[in-house]
Design a protein around this motif. Structure first.
Motif, short mmCIF file in Angstrom:
data_model
loop_
_atom_site.label_atom_id
_atom_site.label_comp_id
_atom_site.label_asym_id
_atom_site.label_seq_id
_atom_site.Cartn_x
_atom_site.Cartn_y
_atom_site.Cartn_z
N UNK A 238 0.83 -1.20 0.00
CA UNK A 238 0.00 0.00 0.00
C UNK A 238 0.87 1.26 0.00
N UNK A 239 1.97 1.23 0.73
CA UNK A 239 2.90 2.36 0.71
C UNK A 239 3.48 2.52 -0.69
N UNK A 240 3.88 1.42 -1.31
CA UNK A 240 4.41 1.44 -2.67
C UNK A 240 3.39 2.06 -3.63
N UNK A 241 2.13 1.68 -3.50
CA UNK A 241 1.08 2.21 -4.37
C UNK A 241 0.93 3.72 -4.21
N UNK A 242 1.09 4.22 -3.00
CA UNK A 242 1.01 5.67 -2.76
C UNK A 242 2.12 6.38 -3.53
N UNK A 243 3.34 5.85 -3.47
CA UNK A 243 4.47 6.51 -4.09
C UNK A 243 4.54 6.33 -5.60
N UNK A 244 3.90 5.33 -6.15
CA UNK A 244 3.96 5.08 -7.59
C UNK A 244 3.62 6.31 -8.43
N UNK A 245 2.66 7.09 -7.98
CA UNK A 245 2.23 8.23 -8.79
C UNK A 245 3.28 9.33 -8.86
N UNK A 246 4.26 9.31 -7.98
CA UNK A 246 5.32 10.31 -7.99
C UNK A 246 6.43 9.98 -8.99
N UNK A 247 6.43 8.78 -9.50
CA UNK A 247 7.48 8.34 -10.43
C UNK A 247 7.15 8.85 -11.84
#
Length: 163
Positions: free
Chosen positions: A53-62
């Motif tokens: 879930x943390x990974x999913x949050x940060x994905x949009x910043x890539x």
């Protein structure tokens, strides 16, 4: 803005004011702010925050698609949400960059998850209570720094969109 995957932008979006100071009173009470963040980011609503879930949050910043998020990518996404919120993005980035390599990637998500869990019972599961307690301490720490611009980020300038 999507209702999921907004953990970091949510915090930044509820802070108002100019680029010279953060109005931390807008985040108070910190425990309520953190509880709302948890509910938004617990994507499967099971009462636990996972590394996925943390990974999913940060994905949009890539934004460049290289599988990791640079400080620039992260802070520019905050700038696009609201240029006046740039300063808190550096405080947060510094906390998320667990290995201090200036990029956010899987090892950081795992390390950040562990930091939150270790601040609680250390059983490998991040509950809402642990998440809220961690965020309260972090926000109190930001406030205690007397709103020093950019946290530990070594003065990376200002949001270009905010000038």
């Amino acid at each position: 803005m999507e209702s999921s995957g907004v953990l970091l932008v949510f915090v930044a979006c509820i802070i108002c004011g100019g680029v010279s100071a953060l109005d931390m009173t807008k985040l108070q009470p910190y425990n309520l702010t953190a509880a709302i963040m948890f509910l938004q980011e617990d994507l499967n609503q099971d009462g636990q925050m996972t590394v996925a879930e943390i990974d999913a949050v940060f994905d949009k910043y890539d934004t460049n698609g290289d599988g990791r998020e640079s400080r620039h990518e992260y802070t520019m996404m905050i700038c696009s949400a609201d240029p006046d919120l740039y300063q808190i993005s550096h405080y947060l980035y510094d906390d998320y960059d667990v290995n201090n390599d200036h990029h956010l990637e899987q090892t950081d998500y795992e390390g950040w998850h562990k930091k939150i869990d270790d601040s609680g019972d250390g059983n490998g599961v991040v509950t809402q209570e642990e998440f809220v307690n961690y965020w309260v301490k972090m926000l109190e720490g930001i406030e205690a720094q007397n709103n020093h611009p950019h946290g530990n980020s070594h003065e990376h300038g200002h949001c270009a969109a905010g000038k």
